[in-house]
Write an enzyme that holds these catalytic residues in place. Structure first.
Site, PDB file in Angstrom:
ATOM      1  N   CYS A 153       0.814  -1.212   0.000  1.00  0.00           N
ATOM      2  CA  CYS A 153       0.000   0.000   0.000  1.00  0.00           C
ATOM      3  C   CYS A 153       0.852   1.268   0.000  1.00  0.00           C
ATOM      4  CB  CYS A 153      -1.007  -0.045   1.142  1.00  0.00           C
ATOM      5  SG  CYS A 153      -2.486   0.925   0.783  1.00  0.00           S
ATOM      6  N   HIS A 177      -3.284  -5.538   2.429  1.00  0.00           N
ATOM      7  CA  HIS A 177      -2.936  -5.646   3.847  1.00  0.00           C
ATOM      8  C   HIS A 177      -3.428  -7.000   4.350  1.00  0.00           C
ATOM      9  CE1 HIS A 177      -1.998  -1.371   4.160  1.00  0.00           C
ATOM     10  NE2 HIS A 177      -3.173  -1.053   3.652  1.00  0.00           N
TER      11      HIS A 177
HETATM   12  N1  GLN Z   1      -1.940   7.066   1.942  1.00  0.00           N
HETATM   13  C1  GLN Z   1      -2.084   6.163   0.838  1.00  0.00           C
HETATM   14  C2  GLN Z   1      -3.441   6.234   0.161  1.00  0.00           C
HETATM   15  O1  GLN Z   1      -4.401   6.577   0.818  1.00  0.00           O
HETATM   16  C3  GLN Z   1      -1.781   4.751   1.310  1.00  0.00           C
HETATM   17  C4  GLN Z   1      -2.784   4.221   2.301  1.00  0.00           C
HETATM   18  C5  GLN Z   1      -2.360   2.929   2.941  1.00  0.00           C
HETATM   19  O2  GLN Z   1      -1.193   2.610   3.031  1.00  0.00           O
HETATM   20  N2  GLN Z   1      -3.304   2.179   3.431  1.00  0.00           N
HETATM   21  O3  GLN Z   1      -3.548   5.936  -1.009  1.00  0.00           O
END
Ligand code: GLN
Length: 251
Positions: A95, A205
């Protein structure tokens, strides 16, 4: 202390890239080695510290926009990760971590930040024409059919991100797989992630390796070659089975 023979697993900036429990990926890798009688060392790299060379596997997790920018800035101060990858190290980036290892990524204030350029992807809030509203945040379960040559069963996870990620034109690498449920990269080809040699980026995740032990073993295979058959306790498969049932996915 790092012992010579242990597999060295570096968990990069867990305070910044640890919002979604992705630090569990380090625990899974280490435990799957130990169950096989192989020593493992998990090395936490605190935010701001230089990333050490010489680790076998580097892990980056998910995070919110501001910590993600700090992580990218910290990592861009050194070429250690790039050098390690060139020397054959394995990287799993989830992510925000996935976005950070790409060429560039956005924050909610409309700015675009440089990533590490380790893989040929770029992230934006949207790739639609500017007069179109940005798509909603992608939140929920994800099921990904992995690229067949990876030899993996279906990948399970969950996602929570605003960014959408696409390959750079003419770039190296290929998607990790095709999304059967959820959003993943959020591009028209309905893919998730990237695989480029021994670097994997994904929106999953979970922690992804806890839900997908075969993916953990693929990373370990890249480090060690064929590994002894695992005789770990049955608990190792319980989460996987529970998630397969919850998502109504055939094993
Ligand atoms: N901040 C990034 C987004 O919102 C990654 C989010 C995350 O790692 N869950 O796209």
């Amino acid at each position: 202390m790092i012992t010579e023979s242990a597999t060295r697993i570096a968990l990069i900036y867990p305070e910044l890239l640890g919002t979604y429990g992705d630090g569990g990926n380090a625990i899974v890798l280490a435990q799957r080695l130990r169950w096989r009688g192989l020593p493992a060392e998990v090395i936490d790299i605190p935010a701001g510290e230089p990333v050490p060379g010489g680790c076998d596997i580097y892990l980056l997790g998910g995070g919110e926009d501001e910590p993600q920018v700090l992580a990218a800035e910290g990592l861009r101060r050194s070429t250690a990760l790039l050098r390690a990858v060139n020397e054959g190290a394995v990287v799993l980036a989830v992510c925000a971590g996935y976005q950070v290892i790409g060429a560039s990524f956005p924050t909610g204030d409309g700015q675009v930040h440089d990533g590490l350029g380790l893989v040929d992807v770029e992230t934006r809030r949207s790739f639609d024409p500017p007069d179109q509203p940005a798509p909603p945040r992608a939140v929920g379960d994800v099921v990904v059919e992995p690229a067949s040559d990876l030899g993996l069963p279906v990948l399970l996870g969950y996602e929570n991100h605003a960014g959408r990620t696409r390959m750079l034109p003419g770039g190296q690498g290929r998607p990790l797989g095709v999304v059967r449920k959820g959003v993943g990269n959020g591009t028209a080809d309905q893919t998730d992630g990237i695989v480029d040699e021994r670097v994997i980026g994904t929106y999953l995740h979970g922690p992804v390796l806890a839900q997908n032990p075969a993916l953990a073993d693929l990373l370990l295979f890249w480090v060690h070659g064929p590994l002894p058959e695992l005789s770990g306790p049955p608990e190792a498969g319980i989460l996987r089975q529970a998630r397969l049932r919850a998502l109504d996915v055939a094993a």
